[in-house]
Scaffold this motif. Structure first.
Motif, PDB file in Angstrom:
ATOM      1  N   TYR A 168      24.488 -18.624  15.473  1.00  0.00           N
ATOM      2  CA  TYR A 168      24.236 -19.092  14.111  1.00  0.00           C
ATOM      3  C   TYR A 168      23.284 -18.145  13.388  1.00  0.00           C
ATOM      4  CZ  TYR A 168      22.235 -21.641  10.233  1.00  0.00           C
ATOM      5  OH  TYR A 168      21.788 -21.987   8.991  1.00  0.00           O
ATOM      6  N   ALA A 169      22.225 -17.694  14.079  1.00  0.00           N
ATOM      7  CA  ALA A 169      21.269 -16.776  13.451  1.00  0.00           C
ATOM      8  C   ALA A 169      21.958 -15.489  13.017  1.00  0.00           C
ATOM      9  CB  ALA A 169      20.124 -16.475  14.418  1.00  0.00           C
ATOM     10  N   GLU A 170      22.865 -14.984  13.858  1.00  0.00           N
ATOM     11  CA  GLU A 170      23.592 -13.759  13.503  1.00  0.00           C
ATOM     12  C   GLU A 170      24.492 -14.005  12.295  1.00  0.00           C
ATOM     13  OE1 GLU A 170      25.622 -12.903  17.114  1.00  0.00           O
ATOM     14  OE2 GLU A 170      23.852 -12.056  18.124  1.00  0.00           O
ATOM     15  N   ALA A 171      25.221 -15.144  12.316  1.00  0.00           N
ATOM     16  CA  ALA A 171      26.102 -15.468  11.194  1.00  0.00           C
ATOM     17  C   ALA A 171      25.296 -15.708   9.920  1.00  0.00           C
ATOM     18  CB  ALA A 171      26.944 -16.697  11.528  1.00  0.00           C
ATOM     19  N   ALA A 172      24.137 -16.359  10.057  1.00  0.00           N
ATOM     20  CA  ALA A 172      23.305 -16.645   8.893  1.00  0.00           C
ATOM     21  C   ALA A 172      22.795 -15.353   8.259  1.00  0.00           C
ATOM     22  CB  ALA A 172      22.125 -17.533   9.297  1.00  0.00           C
ATOM     23  N   GLU A 173      22.453 -14.365   9.094  1.00  0.00           N
ATOM     24  CA  GLU A 173      21.985 -13.085   8.558  1.00  0.00           C
ATOM     25  C   GLU A 173      23.103 -12.364   7.805  1.00  0.00           C
ATOM     26  OE1 GLU A 173      19.766  -8.963  10.043  1.00  0.00           O
ATOM     27  OE2 GLU A 173      20.415 -10.471  11.504  1.00  0.00           O
ATOM     28  N   ILE A 174      24.306 -12.365   8.389  1.00  0.00           N
ATOM     29  CA  ILE A 174      25.449 -11.737   7.718  1.00  0.00           C
ATOM     30  C   ILE A 174      25.735 -12.443   6.396  1.00  0.00           C
ATOM     31  CG2 ILE A 174      27.943 -11.327   7.881  1.00  0.00           C
ATOM     32  CD1 ILE A 174      27.567 -11.045  10.915  1.00  0.00           C
ATOM     33  N   PHE A 175      25.737 -13.760   6.441  1.00  0.00           N
ATOM     34  CA  PHE A 175      26.024 -14.557   5.242  1.00  0.00           C
ATOM     35  C   PHE A 175      24.990 -14.276   4.153  1.00  0.00           C
ATOM     36  CE2 PHE A 175      25.596 -18.520   2.783  1.00  0.00           C
ATOM     37  CZ  PHE A 175      26.905 -18.666   2.340  1.00  0.00           C
ATOM     38  N   SER A 176      23.710 -14.331   4.501  1.00  0.00           N
ATOM     39  CA  SER A 176      22.641 -14.140   3.527  1.00  0.00           C
ATOM     40  C   SER A 176      22.697 -12.757   2.900  1.00  0.00           C
ATOM     41  CB  SER A 176      21.276 -14.367   4.187  1.00  0.00           C
ATOM     42  OG  SER A 176      21.171 -15.669   4.717  1.00  0.00           O
ATOM     43  N   ASN A 177      22.887 -11.735   3.754  1.00  0.00           N
ATOM     44  CA  ASN A 177      22.935 -10.364   3.245  1.00  0.00           C
ATOM     45  C   ASN A 177      24.149 -10.132   2.353  1.00  0.00           C
ATOM     46  OD1 ASN A 177      20.604  -9.778   4.650  1.00  0.00           O
ATOM     47  ND2 ASN A 177      21.665  -8.857   6.388  1.00  0.00           N
ATOM     48  N   THR A 178      25.302 -10.674   2.754  1.00  0.00           N
ATOM     49  CA  THR A 178      26.531 -10.410   2.013  1.00  0.00           C
ATOM     50  C   THR A 178      26.527 -11.078   0.647  1.00  0.00           C
ATOM     51  OG1 THR A 178      27.740 -10.271   4.117  1.00  0.00           O
ATOM     52  CG2 THR A 178      29.048 -10.469   2.122  1.00  0.00           C
ATOM     53  N   VAL A 179      26.100 -12.343   0.566  1.00  0.00           N
ATOM     54  CA  VAL A 179      26.097 -13.009  -0.742  1.00  0.00           C
ATOM     55  C   VAL A 179      25.075 -12.368  -1.677  1.00  0.00           C
ATOM     56  CG1 VAL A 179      26.924 -15.203   0.182  1.00  0.00           C
ATOM     57  CG2 VAL A 179      24.455 -14.802  -0.020  1.00  0.00           C
ATOM     58  N   TYR A 180      24.067 -11.714  -1.117  1.00  0.00           N
ATOM     59  CA  TYR A 180      23.072 -11.031  -1.949  1.00  0.00           C
ATOM     60  C   TYR A 180      23.547  -9.645  -2.364  1.00  0.00           C
ATOM     61  CZ  TYR A 180      18.749  -8.677  -3.313  1.00  0.00           C
ATOM     62  OH  TYR A 180      17.800  -7.963  -3.994  1.00  0.00           O
ATOM     63  N   GLU A 181      24.078  -8.878  -1.395  1.00  0.00           N
ATOM     64  CA  GLU A 181      24.473  -7.495  -1.673  1.00  0.00           C
ATOM     65  C   GLU A 181      25.759  -7.405  -2.491  1.00  0.00           C
ATOM     66  OE1 GLU A 181      24.687  -5.936   2.233  1.00  0.00           O
ATOM     67  OE2 GLU A 181      22.505  -5.886   2.527  1.00  0.00           O
ATOM     68  N   GLN A 182      26.669  -8.365  -2.317  1.00  0.00           N
ATOM     69  CA  GLN A 182      27.908  -8.385  -3.091  1.00  0.00           C
ATOM     70  C   GLN A 182      27.903  -9.659  -3.944  1.00  0.00           C
ATOM     71  OE1 GLN A 182      31.468  -7.078  -0.914  1.00  0.00           O
ATOM     72  NE2 GLN A 182      30.153  -6.742   0.872  1.00  0.00           N
ATOM     73  N   ALA A 183      26.985  -9.656  -4.898  1.00  0.00           N
ATOM     74  CA  ALA A 183      26.652 -10.888  -5.603  1.00  0.00           C
ATOM     75  C   ALA A 183      27.655 -11.288  -6.681  1.00  0.00           C
ATOM     76  CB  ALA A 183      25.264 -10.761  -6.242  1.00  0.00           C
ATOM     77  N   ASP A 184      28.704 -10.481  -6.905  1.00  0.00           N
ATOM     78  CA  ASP A 184      29.671 -10.841  -7.935  1.00  0.00           C
ATOM     79  C   ASP A 184      30.821 -11.683  -7.404  1.00  0.00           C
ATOM     80  OD1 ASP A 184      30.683  -8.828  -6.376  1.00  0.00           O
ATOM     81  OD2 ASP A 184      31.617  -7.728  -8.027  1.00  0.00           O
ATOM     82  N   SER A 185      30.804 -11.998  -6.098  1.00  0.00           N
ATOM     83  CA  SER A 185      31.871 -12.810  -5.518  1.00  0.00           C
ATOM     84  C   SER A 185      31.416 -13.398  -4.190  1.00  0.00           C
ATOM     85  CB  SER A 185      33.130 -11.964  -5.300  1.00  0.00           C
ATOM     86  OG  SER A 185      34.132 -12.712  -4.636  1.00  0.00           O
TER      87      SER A 185
END
Length: 318
Positions: A76-93
């Motif tokens: 979960y921690a690994e998935a949460a890090e990927i999720f958090s980074n992706t929604v921030y870095e690719q914030a238009d979708s």
């Protein structure tokens, strides 16, 4: 906690300065003054338990369960890090995060700043709605940050279409207004009648129209509303029978009679399980108090605007 007695607790249940001092003591020993984010403490260790050696077979299942939980938390921690980074870095979708983690992007319409009655999931979270209706999120139509809903759940959302609030003409709302007035007046009449009956029954009048008695507990709620269970559990135990009332607003008013107190329900769990739950709840309460103290210390103020929107959201959960 009773009179300052914390009962037995395991590592991880208290803030670190308190925990370090407590576990450095021996039974009967008194600590020096300990400072934490919640103030100053003097700790007296009264007893220690645990640490005894057990046969492997007797603890095999427990170890397996603990390892599974640790692995699940790591994933979960690994998935949460990927999720958090992706929604921030690719914030238009939200699609990139959803594709990486095989999540489903969900769309909701008519979302308001305040959770609608009966709403569940992310849209029932004031914390998520604050992020969704933040000025920057509305202005740029970009993803919110990953919001922790608790229970190993993260969620992010973005505004697709926003409509500011406006005054509706009477022709559009007269049916809803009429319905609302009927509901409010019906609830007021039901509340008045229920309070009159409650007062009469408390005064010794013979009760009429009560539902058949049932046994309830925290672990056996019989599909009853949580507010009703809370009222039953808080009712005075003496003298019996004890009367109490619960106001459900537009849903009506309930009058409850408590006839008997029973020993703890086995459905609530064994002592070990309850002790673990106690530690988790205590730790969560400590965390909430810590965050509240930080907000107070640094004068944090969270603001948000907007009334309604069409939003799409995506969540990651373990």
């Amino acid at each position: 906690m009773q009179g300052g007695d914390l009962d037995f607790f395991a590592r991880g249940a208290m803030v670190k300065p308190f925990e370090d001092a407590a576990f450095a003591l021996k039974p009967g020993q008194l600590s020096e003054v300990v400072e934490s984010d919640f103030g100053y403490h003097v700790i007296l260790l009264t007893a220690v338990r645990g640490g005894e050696k057990k046969a492997f077979e007797s603890v095999k299942a427990e170890i397996e369960n603990e390892v599974k939980q640790q692995l699940a938390q790591r994933r979960y921690a690994e998935a949460a890090e990927i999720f958090s980074n992706t929604v921030y870095e690719q914030a238009d979708s939200l699609k990139p995060a959803a594709e990486k983690l095989k999540l489903t992007v969900r769309t909701a319409s008519g979302v308001a700043r305040t959770p609608a009655q009966g709403t569940t999931g992310a849209l029932a979270s004031p914390k998520f709605l604050e992020a969704l209706f933040a000025a920057e999120t509305l202005r740029n139509k970009r993803n919110t940050e990953a919001v922790d809903l608790g229970g190993s759940q993260l969620v992010a959302g973005r505004i697709v279409e926003y409509a500011p609030s406006r005054k509706l003409p009477l022709a559009e709302v007269k049916d809803r207004v009429r319905e609302r007035v009927v509901v409010e007046q019906s609830a007021a009449l039901a509340r008045k009648e229920a309070l009159a009956r409650l007062a009469a029954w408390k005064g010794g009048a013979e009760p009429e129209g009560l539902e058949p008695a049932m046994t309830v507990s925290r672990g056996r709620q019989q599909e009853l509303p949580p507010a009703l269970i809370d009222a039953v559990m808080k009712a005075s135990p003496a003298p019996l029978p004890s009367w109490t009332g619960v106001d459900f607003g537009d849903e009506g008013y309930a009058v409850v009679r408590v006839d008997k107190l029973l020993p703890r329900d086995a459905a609530a769990g064994d002592d070990k399980r309850l002790q673990q739950q106690y530690g988790q709840i205590w730790g969560a309460a400590e965390d909430e108090a810590y965050y509240a103290a930080l907000k107070e210390r640094y004068k944090v103020k969270i603001t948000g605007v907007a009334k309604s929107a069409d939003a799409e959201q995506s969540g990651a959960s373990r």
